[in-house]
Scaffold this motif. Structure first.
Motif, PDB file in Angstrom:
ATOM      1  N   CYS A  77      11.086  10.391   4.965  1.00 41.84           N
ATOM      2  CA  CYS A  77      10.799   9.492   6.079  1.00 41.84           C
ATOM      3  C   CYS A  77       9.659   8.577   5.653  1.00 41.84           C
ATOM      4  O   CYS A  77       8.487   8.814   5.957  1.00 41.84           O
ATOM      5  CB  CYS A  77      10.436  10.303   7.318  1.00 41.84           C
ATOM      6  N   GLU A  78      10.028   7.525   4.924  1.00 39.22           N
ATOM      7  CA  GLU A  78       9.037   6.645   4.317  1.00 39.22           C
ATOM      8  C   GLU A  78       8.222   5.894   5.359  1.00 39.22           C
ATOM      9  O   GLU A  78       7.018   5.653   5.167  1.00 39.22           O
ATOM     10  CB  GLU A  78       9.742   5.653   3.381  1.00 39.22           C
ATOM     11  N   GLU A  79       8.835   5.530   6.479  1.00 38.49           N
ATOM     12  CA  GLU A  79       8.147   4.718   7.476  1.00 38.49           C
ATOM     13  C   GLU A  79       7.005   5.471   8.168  1.00 38.49           C
ATOM     14  O   GLU A  79       6.085   4.850   8.706  1.00 38.49           O
ATOM     15  CB  GLU A  79       9.130   4.191   8.525  1.00 38.49           C
ATOM     16  N   GLU A  80       7.042   6.801   8.168  1.00 34.05           N
ATOM     17  CA  GLU A  80       5.970   7.585   8.790  1.00 34.05           C
ATOM     18  C   GLU A  80       4.962   8.091   7.755  1.00 34.05           C
ATOM     19  O   GLU A  80       4.011   8.789   8.108  1.00 34.05           O
ATOM     20  CB  GLU A  80       6.560   8.766   9.562  1.00 34.05           C
ATOM     21  N   SER A  81       5.177   7.742   6.499  1.00 37.57           N
ATOM     22  CA  SER A  81       4.318   8.218   5.416  1.00 37.57           C
ATOM     23  C   SER A  81       3.173   7.240   5.163  1.00 37.57           C
ATOM     24  O   SER A  81       3.125   6.152   5.737  1.00 37.57           O
ATOM     25  CB  SER A  81       5.148   8.386   4.138  1.00 37.57           C
ATOM     26  N   LYS A  82       2.289   7.638   4.277  1.00 38.79           N
ATOM     27  CA  LYS A  82       1.170   6.780   3.880  1.00 38.79           C
ATOM     28  C   LYS A  82       1.095   6.803   2.354  1.00 38.79           C
ATOM     29  O   LYS A  82       1.102   7.877   1.744  1.00 38.79           O
ATOM     30  CB  LYS A  82      -0.139   7.298   4.487  1.00 38.79           C
ATOM     31  N   ASP A  83       1.039   5.632   1.742  1.00 39.73           N
ATOM     32  CA  ASP A  83       0.978   5.508   0.271  1.00 39.73           C
ATOM     33  C   ASP A  83       2.152   6.237  -0.387  1.00 39.73           C
ATOM     34  O   ASP A  83       1.976   7.046  -1.303  1.00 39.73           O
ATOM     35  CB  ASP A  83      -0.349   6.063  -0.268  1.00 39.73           C
ATOM     36  N   ASP A  85       4.507   5.590  -2.494  1.00 40.28           N
ATOM     37  CA  ASP A  85       4.809   5.478  -3.925  1.00 40.28           C
ATOM     38  C   ASP A  85       3.807   6.186  -4.823  1.00 40.28           C
ATOM     39  O   ASP A  85       4.107   6.462  -5.987  1.00 40.28           O
ATOM     40  CB  ASP A  85       4.895   3.999  -4.336  1.00 40.28           C
ATOM     41  N   THR A  86       2.615   6.470  -4.314  1.00 34.86           N
ATOM     42  CA  THR A  86       1.573   7.006  -5.201  1.00 34.86           C
ATOM     43  C   THR A  86       1.063   8.386  -4.813  1.00 34.86           C
ATOM     44  O   THR A  86       0.512   9.097  -5.651  1.00 34.86           O
ATOM     45  CB  THR A  86       0.368   6.047  -5.237  1.00 34.86           C
ATOM     46  N   THR A  87       1.214   8.793  -3.578  1.00 31.66           N
ATOM     47  CA  THR A  87       0.609  10.039  -3.126  1.00 31.66           C
ATOM     48  C   THR A  87       1.268  11.268  -3.752  1.00 31.66           C
ATOM     49  O   THR A  87       2.459  11.265  -4.073  1.00 31.66           O
ATOM     50  CB  THR A  87       0.658  10.160  -1.586  1.00 31.66           C
ATOM     51  N   LYS A  88       0.466  12.324  -3.917  1.00 30.52           N
ATOM     52  CA  LYS A  88       0.953  13.620  -4.394  1.00 30.52           C
ATOM     53  C   LYS A  88       0.941  14.663  -3.280  1.00 30.52           C
ATOM     54  O   LYS A  88       1.174  15.856  -3.533  1.00 30.52           O
ATOM     55  CB  LYS A  88       0.084  14.118  -5.556  1.00 30.52           C
ATOM     56  N   ASN A  89       0.639  14.230  -2.055  1.00 30.45           N
ATOM     57  CA  ASN A  89       0.591  15.134  -0.910  1.00 30.45           C
ATOM     58  C   ASN A  89       1.885  15.086  -0.116  1.00 30.45           C
ATOM     59  O   ASN A  89       2.558  14.055  -0.084  1.00 30.45           O
ATOM     60  CB  ASN A  89      -0.575  14.760   0.015  1.00 30.45           C
ATOM     61  N   LEU A  90       2.204  16.196   0.551  1.00 28.27           N
ATOM     62  CA  LEU A  90       3.430  16.277   1.350  1.00 28.27           C
ATOM     63  C   LEU A  90       3.113  16.722   2.769  1.00 28.27           C
ATOM     64  O   LEU A  90       2.264  17.601   2.983  1.00 28.27           O
ATOM     65  CB  LEU A  90       4.416  17.271   0.744  1.00 28.27           C
ATOM     66  N   TYR A  91       3.809  16.109   3.730  1.00 30.75           N
ATOM     67  CA  TYR A  91       3.793  16.594   5.119  1.00 30.75           C
ATOM     68  C   TYR A  91       5.244  16.851   5.497  1.00 30.75           C
ATOM     69  O   TYR A  91       6.052  15.924   5.529  1.00 30.75           O
ATOM     70  CB  TYR A  91       3.163  15.575   6.065  1.00 30.75           C
ATOM     71  N   ALA A 462      -8.486  10.554   9.233  1.00 30.82           N
ATOM     72  CA  ALA A 462      -9.478  11.266   8.422  1.00 30.82           C
ATOM     73  C   ALA A 462      -9.621  10.617   7.053  1.00 30.82           C
ATOM     74  O   ALA A 462     -10.743  10.423   6.556  1.00 30.82           O
ATOM     75  CB  ALA A 462      -9.073  12.733   8.271  1.00 30.82           C
ATOM     76  N   GLY A 463      -8.505  10.280   6.440  1.00 31.58           N
ATOM     77  CA  GLY A 463      -8.553   9.661   5.117  1.00 31.58           C
ATOM     78  C   GLY A 463      -9.302   8.352   5.116  1.00 31.58           C
ATOM     79  O   GLY A 463     -10.139   8.085   4.240  1.00 31.58           O
ATOM     80  N   ASP A 472     -20.091   4.006  -1.234  1.00 27.59           N
ATOM     81  CA  ASP A 472     -21.008   3.898  -2.361  1.00 27.59           C
ATOM     82  C   ASP A 472     -20.523   4.674  -3.580  1.00 27.59           C
ATOM     83  O   ASP A 472     -21.064   4.529  -4.670  1.00 27.59           O
ATOM     84  CB  ASP A 472     -22.389   4.405  -1.956  1.00 27.59           C
ATOM     85  N   LYS A 473     -19.504   5.510  -3.402  1.00 28.05           N
ATOM     86  CA  LYS A 473     -18.960   6.284  -4.519  1.00 28.05           C
ATOM     87  C   LYS A 473     -17.735   5.577  -5.098  1.00 28.05           C
ATOM     88  O   LYS A 473     -17.072   4.788  -4.421  1.00 28.05           O
ATOM     89  CB  LYS A 473     -18.535   7.684  -4.055  1.00 28.05           C
ATOM     90  N   ASN A 474     -17.431   5.894  -6.315  1.00 21.54           N
ATOM     91  CA  ASN A 474     -16.215   5.369  -6.933  1.00 21.54           C
ATOM     92  C   ASN A 474     -15.063   6.311  -6.625  1.00 21.54           C
ATOM     93  O   ASN A 474     -14.779   7.252  -7.366  1.00 21.54           O
ATOM     94  CB  ASN A 474     -16.403   5.239  -8.446  1.00 21.54           C
ATOM     95  N   LEU A 475     -14.390   6.076  -5.492  1.00 24.30           N
ATOM     96  CA  LEU A 475     -13.303   6.957  -5.048  1.00 24.30           C
ATOM     97  C   LEU A 475     -11.950   6.260  -5.117  1.00 24.30           C
ATOM     98  O   LEU A 475     -11.083   6.473  -4.273  1.00 24.30           O
ATOM     99  CB  LEU A 475     -13.583   7.432  -3.617  1.00 24.30           C
ATOM    100  N   SER A 476     -11.778   5.426  -6.127  1.00 24.47           N
ATOM    101  CA  SER A 476     -10.530   4.670  -6.234  1.00 24.47           C
ATOM    102  C   SER A 476      -9.326   5.592  -6.428  1.00 24.47           C
ATOM    103  O   SER A 476      -8.200   5.237  -6.075  1.00 24.47           O
ATOM    104  CB  SER A 476     -10.617   3.681  -7.398  1.00 24.47           C
ATOM    105  N   ASN A 477      -9.552   6.779  -6.985  1.00 27.67           N
ATOM    106  CA  ASN A 477      -8.443   7.705  -7.223  1.00 27.67           C
ATOM    107  C   ASN A 477      -8.262   8.726  -6.105  1.00 27.67           C
ATOM    108  O   ASN A 477      -7.422   9.623  -6.225  1.00 27.67           O
ATOM    109  CB  ASN A 477      -8.663   8.449  -8.551  1.00 27.67           C
ATOM    110  N   LEU A 478      -9.051   8.612  -5.029  1.00 30.63           N
ATOM    111  CA  LEU A 478      -8.922   9.569  -3.937  1.00 30.63           C
ATOM    112  C   LEU A 478      -7.582   9.386  -3.235  1.00 30.63           C
ATOM    113  O   LEU A 478      -7.255   8.307  -2.764  1.00 30.63           O
ATOM    114  CB  LEU A 478     -10.067   9.376  -2.938  1.00 30.63           C
ATOM    115  N   ASP A 479      -6.809  10.459  -3.159  1.00 34.37           N
ATOM    116  CA  ASP A 479      -5.479  10.421  -2.547  1.00 34.37           C
ATOM    117  C   ASP A 479      -5.602  10.773  -1.071  1.00 34.37           C
ATOM    118  O   ASP A 479      -5.847  11.926  -0.703  1.00 34.37           O
ATOM    119  CB  ASP A 479      -4.564  11.420  -3.267  1.00 34.37           C
ATOM    120  N   ILE A 480      -5.448   9.782  -0.205  1.00 36.68           N
ATOM    121  CA  ILE A 480      -5.491  10.022   1.242  1.00 36.68           C
ATOM    122  C   ILE A 480      -4.117   9.758   1.860  1.00 36.68           C
ATOM    123  O   ILE A 480      -4.000   9.576   3.070  1.00 36.68           O
ATOM    124  CB  ILE A 480      -6.563   9.157   1.922  1.00 36.68           C
TER     125      ILE A 480
END
Length: 617
Positions: A77-83, A85-91, A462-463, A472-480
């Motif tokens: 269900c891509e329309e209810e997802s976030k990111d 193409d790149t995320t490694k998390n599942l709901y 939350a993300g 102020d942190k370099n969180l470019s790779n943070l997966d939200i």
């Protein structure tokens, strides 16, 4: 004014109550165990094979349910997802029993940590109703929270004769399946209250093994003031001030990370402790400062102990007149060990001691009553009662030494576990990933029709808040982000493909796909059947107008369009060289080819290019 009860005295109930006062141990789930009653009255039946056994009414069926394969699938269900193409998390939305079955191939021994907060057995309705014959049909009814006749599902009132049994039968197959997903050095944390603590521990002893029980952690529960009004008249029981988290490892390979907590009053001075312990290891009984213990052992290896003696001699000879041992320890980096023997020392340790420096922290024990179970002050305006305290889940996850692992929560509720995972990753730039599983129970809220809608929205908010608070942190790779998948019946009308005899399947030519399903629906069912990670990168290519899915950098290629020609097949085969992959599997639909000749030629072309496997669905 109370009204008289028009019923006559229930003599049977009166007798049962009298019997319960005399012999409470013969009652189980409100019923009399007549064998136990006979034993209490002195009548014993000889049993040759008598042994300890934990069972309940329905246990065998619970085992069968755990072993019955699922006939369902997970639809993207891509329309209810976030990111997406790149995320490694599942709901994942769905009955967790079926979802756990479907994850068996893709995530077998992949999960490092499981945390669950299952429904406590309080006499309320169970949402989870397991059916041995057709649990998918069951689930589709459950999403409406009523059966086909509009009745509430699976009530578990405490007046039921199967009050404990129903709860145990719900938990048992889920824990059996969850254990399969744990890595050999994995661990599971289960929140529970006093109602089913004993029974849950017995189930876990059976599923995970008694030797793998690690801890029973105490957490603080918000005390309700219900008893205050009855305090003057005497109370039947005290208010419950805590809950538990049961911890089991899969094997003895798991170890906790030592977590330290701040002391209320930090000591200024260090302490000298006995250097001897009661463990019986003869190899650790060596001579030290002219003394060798006859029993027990020294605490450290000989090399470390001699180093400690040398350090203490250095302090005494060169620094003791000027500074304290504490000052010397701090001056030298708070790393040095010190060992001494006091004069006229006697006893099993001969007076040998080691020094422990002052510290404002101590190792956390299993007493977590400084942490409240529920979080009253919410971070977001999301209507969910008593969500788990994010500090509690943060602490649970922090017991794992690593910072790159997979976390599963299959009673995810408002998604506190997902929130805590992202939060910890932002703190230490870790790469923890999560799988949330939740039944889409109906709510009474107009904005969020199901608990799943609440959970997904919490992860989104939350993300974004975590990223904003840590600019102020370099969180470019943070997966939200998170991919949403939803449990449903199979996309395939009759899944009968023989994965050992694939060429014959390609010749069947039957349209086997349900008309309302998309190629992406099919693709994710293929990933499940092959046991591939559901977050693998998926690249979409177009060859002569046909959509080609390339999964895992060429490990699997799927073309699920119609009217496939041999030219397209040859272009697909050449992808093996393009992606430089040693193994490539290719999947088509049964009905993708115009006729048997095209199918046969397609198979031969793929063989010529050393394609490892050709599959039809």
């Amino acid at each position: 004014m109370n009204k008289l009860n028009g019923e006559s005295l229930n003599i049977v109930n009166e007798n049962i109550e009298k019997l319960k006062e005399l012999f409470p141990e013969v009652f189980s789930e409100g019923k009399i165990n007549f064998t136990k009653l006979e034993e209490e009255l002195g009548e014993f039946t000889e049993k040759e094979n008598e042994r300890y056994n934990f069972t309940w009414n329905g246990k065998q069926e619970a085992k069968k349910i755990a072993q019955t394969p699922s006939t369902g699938t997970l639809r993207p269900c891509e329309e209810e997802s976030k990111d997406w193409d790149t995320t490694k998390n599942l709901y994942i939305e769905g009955d967790n029993l079926e979802v756990l079955k479907l994850l068996q191939k893709s995530y077998h021994k992949k999960v490092k940590m499981i945390y669950i907060d299952p429904p406590y057995n309080t006499g309320n309705d169970f949402v989870y109703k397991d059916n041995f014959k057709d649990n998918i049909k069951n689930y589709l009814e459950q999403t409406g929270q009523v059966d086909s006749e509009g009745n509430r599902l699976s009530t578990n009132s405490d007046t039921s004769g199967r009050y404990h049994s129903d709860w145990l039968s719900m938990m048992y197959p889920r824990l059996k399946l969850a254990r399969n997903l744990l890595k050999d050095d994995g661990v599971i944390f289960i929140s529970i209250d006093e109602n089913e603590f004993d029974n849950l521990k017995k189930i876990c002893d059976e599923v995970f093994g008694e030797d793998n029980f690690r801890n029973s952690i105490l957490t603080r529960r918000r005390v309700k003031s219900l008893n205050v009004q009855f305090a003057d008249d005497g109370l039947n029981s005290l208010n419950v001030g805590y809950e538990y988290i049961l911890v089991y490892s899969k094997t003895n390979q798991f170890t906790f990370k030592a977590i330290r907590m701040k002391k209320e009053k930090a000591p200024i001075k260090g302490t000298w402790n006995v250097f001897w312990s009661n463990a019986d290891r003869p190899t650790m009984r060596y001579e030290l400062l002219n003394f060798t213990p006859e029993t027990g052992q020294w605490r450290w290896s000989k090399e470390k102990a001699l180093d400690g003696i040398k350090n203490y001699d250095e302090y005494i000879n060169n620094y003791s007149n000027d500074i304290s041992l504490e000052e010397y320890w701090k001056k030298t980096g708070e790393k040095l060990r010190f060992v001494r023997r006091i004069e006229d020392g006697y006893g099993k340790n001969g007076g040998v001691q080691y020094w422990v420096g002052p510290s404002d922290t101590s190792l956390r024990t299993s007493n977590w009553t400084d942490i409240e179970v529920s979080q009253i002050k919410k971070d977001f305006d999301i209507p969910f009662d008593n969500p788990k305290n994010i500090k509690l889940i943060n602490t649970v996850i922090s017991t794992i030494e690593e910072d790159d692992f997979l976390i599963l929560d299959f009673f995810s509720g408002s998604s506190t576990t997902a929130h805590a995972t992202m939060n910890l990753n932002s703190d230490d730039k870790g790469n923890r990933k999560f799988i949330m599983v939740q039944l889409p129970e109906k709510t009474n809220n107009e904005d969020y029709s199901t608990i799943c809608e609440l959970g997904k929205e919490r992860i989104r908010q939350a993300g974004e808040k975590i990223k904003k608070d840590n600019q102020d942190k370099n969180l470019s790779n943070l997966d939200i982000g998170f991919k949403v998948l939803k449990l449903d019946s199979s996309n395939i009308k009759e899944w009968d493909s023989d994965f050992d005899n694939l060429e014959e399947n390609l010749l069947d030519g039957v349209e086997n796909i349900k008309s309302d399903r998309t190629s992406k629906d099919l693709l994710y069912e293929i990933l499940l059947k092959y046991g591939l990670d559901l977050t693998l990168p998926i690249e979409e290519k177009t060859i002569d107008g046909k959509k080609i899915f390339v999964i895992g950098f060429g490990a699997l290629v799927a073309c699920l369009d119609d009217d496939i020609t041999t030219d397209i097949v040859e272009s697909i085969a050449k992808l093996k060289e393009e992606y430089e992959t040693e193994i490539m599997r290719v999947v088509f639909k049964d009905s993708s080819f115009k006729n048997a000749v095209v199918k046969t030629n397609a198979i031969q072309i793929l063989k010529q290019f050393d394609i490892d496997e050709v599959v039809s669905i």
